[in-house]
Design an enzyme around this catalytic site. Structure first.
Site, PDB file in Angstrom:
ATOM      1  N   ARG A 176       5.736  -0.371   0.355  1.00  9.52           N
ATOM      2  CA  ARG A 176       6.834  -1.016  -0.366  1.00  9.52           C
ATOM      3  C   ARG A 176       7.861  -1.666   0.565  1.00  9.52           C
ATOM      4  O   ARG A 176       9.056  -1.650   0.298  1.00  9.52           O
ATOM      5  CB  ARG A 176       7.526  -0.017  -1.308  1.00  9.52           C
ATOM      6  CG  ARG A 176       6.598   0.635  -2.318  1.00  9.52           C
ATOM      7  CD  ARG A 176       5.949  -0.375  -3.250  1.00  9.52           C
ATOM      8  NE  ARG A 176       5.013   0.262  -4.159  1.00  9.52           N
ATOM      9  CZ  ARG A 176       3.695   0.360  -3.933  1.00  9.52           C
ATOM     10  NH1 ARG A 176       3.180  -0.152  -2.832  1.00  9.52           N
ATOM     11  NH2 ARG A 176       2.909   0.949  -4.801  1.00  9.52           N
ATOM     12  N   SER A 226       7.996   1.910 -11.520  1.00  6.60           N
ATOM     13  CA  SER A 226       8.188   3.178 -10.812  1.00  6.60           C
ATOM     14  C   SER A 226       9.582   3.196 -10.196  1.00  6.60           C
ATOM     15  O   SER A 226       9.942   2.315  -9.419  1.00  6.60           O
ATOM     16  CB  SER A 226       7.139   3.349  -9.713  1.00  6.60           C
ATOM     17  OG  SER A 226       5.855   3.434 -10.277  1.00  6.60           O
ATOM     18  N   GLU A 296      13.058   3.296  -5.512  1.00  2.00           N
ATOM     19  CA  GLU A 296      12.279   2.104  -5.190  1.00  2.00           C
ATOM     20  C   GLU A 296      12.993   0.858  -5.707  1.00  2.00           C
ATOM     21  O   GLU A 296      12.910  -0.196  -5.115  1.00  2.00           O
ATOM     22  CB  GLU A 296      10.878   2.209  -5.820  1.00  2.00           C
ATOM     23  CG  GLU A 296       9.962   1.062  -5.469  1.00  2.00           C
ATOM     24  CD  GLU A 296       8.542   1.308  -5.945  1.00  2.00           C
ATOM     25  OE1 GLU A 296       8.013   0.454  -6.666  1.00  2.00           O
ATOM     26  OE2 GLU A 296       7.960   2.357  -5.597  1.00  2.00           O
TER      27      GLU A 296
END
Length: 301
Positions: A176, A226, A296
């Protein structure tokens, strides 16, 4: 000194698409966020470059936005220019096993183009609700795949707004993250190196993964996917559930009862609600399991 009014005049003088006071809740999948002082929607790389140049000339800070699927804007909005790339959708080009797509292209549409061309490797990304630029920026992934496995090269503007192009090996793609997160830059286009495949088999894989998403994820409610990064050696959703936080809520924000890895907007959630909820979830999970959860989603003040 920042001069919003002068920036707006300059943008209009050059016929560059811009709005004032546009609610950012209209442009994020969370459906949360106050107004942008200026909201720009360039349609070409040239318009994007000129918009960013004018922001700098007038001392106005800018934030680059794709589909808003991983972004949470402040309830107060953004006091600069939000530059949205979703109108930069030049046709996806296929040449042999290489596929080229503009930053503003929806990832799902790119996956569909690859499938129709009989090119395999992008099926894992079907259903990720972002743009190509956002997906490259965070090295998006799902179901065992991630962009760095199929990415070949990215064309971008560097921090000085100069045109550059780098192969995937020089993009520092990790879990990520990418060099664009750490070093800045504006993604314009990505090239993917794919493999020949049977269109029917690729379609079947895409539909299977989409069915799994619908079954397990709260797609019926606004969210940013998420909410937390996966901690090493564990899964965020499982840790949250283990900590007794399924359905835990602050205001209009709640841990999904369908998938604990998602925070959803159950109606009227504010940025403050989501931030408070995620901080409390992280605190309780650490207290009960010893794992530290990191958001995130990007919170933009």
């Amino acid at each position: 000194m920042s001069d919003i009014a002068a920036l707006v005049r300059a943008l209009r003088a050059e016929q560059l698409p811009a709005l004032q006071g546009e609610p950012l809740s209209r442009h994020t999948t969370f459906q949360i966020g106050g107004p942008a002082a200026v909201f720009c929607r360039p349609e070409t790389p040239a318009q994007l470059l000129r918009t960013l140049e004018l922001c700098r000339e007038h001392g106005v800070r800018s934030y680059l936005l794709g589909n808003g699927s991983n972004t949470l804007f402040s309830d107060a909005g953004f006091d600069g220019a939000v530059v949205c790339t979703v109108e930069m959708k030049r046709p996806v080009i296929v040449s042999g096993n290489v596929l080229r797509a503009a930053a503003g292209a929806p990832l799902g549409a790119v996956c569909r183009k690859a499938q129709q061309a009989g090119l395999a490797g992008l099926a894992f990304a079907f259903g990720i609700p972002g743009t190509v630029g956002g997906a490259v920026y965070m090295n998006a992934g799902a179901y065992g795949g991630e962009l760095k496995q199929v990415l070949r090269r990215v064309t971008f503007l560097d921090r000085a707004l100069r045109l550059d192009s780098l192969p995937v090996q020089e993009l520092a793609l990790g879990y990520r993250t990418s060099r664009f997160e750490t070093e800045g830059g504006v993604i314009l286009e990505a090239e993917f190196s794919l493999a020949p495949g049977d269109p029917a088999a690729i379609e079947a894989e895409m539909q299977e993964l989409m069915a799994r998403r619908r079954e397990k994820q709260p797609l019926e409610l606004p969210s940013a996917g998420s909410t937390f990064k996966r901690p090493q050696g564990a899964f965020a959703g499982a840790l949250i559930e283990q900590s007794g936080l399924r359905g835990f809520a602050v205001g209009g924000a709640a841990v999904s009862t369908k998938h604990c890895g998602f925070v959803v907007n159950t109606g009227g959630a504010t940025c403050a609600d989501v931030v408070a909820l995620t901080e409390e979830v992280a605190r309780i999970v650490y207290e009960k399991t010893g794992y530290r959860l990191e958001r995130e989603i990007r919170v933009v003040q």
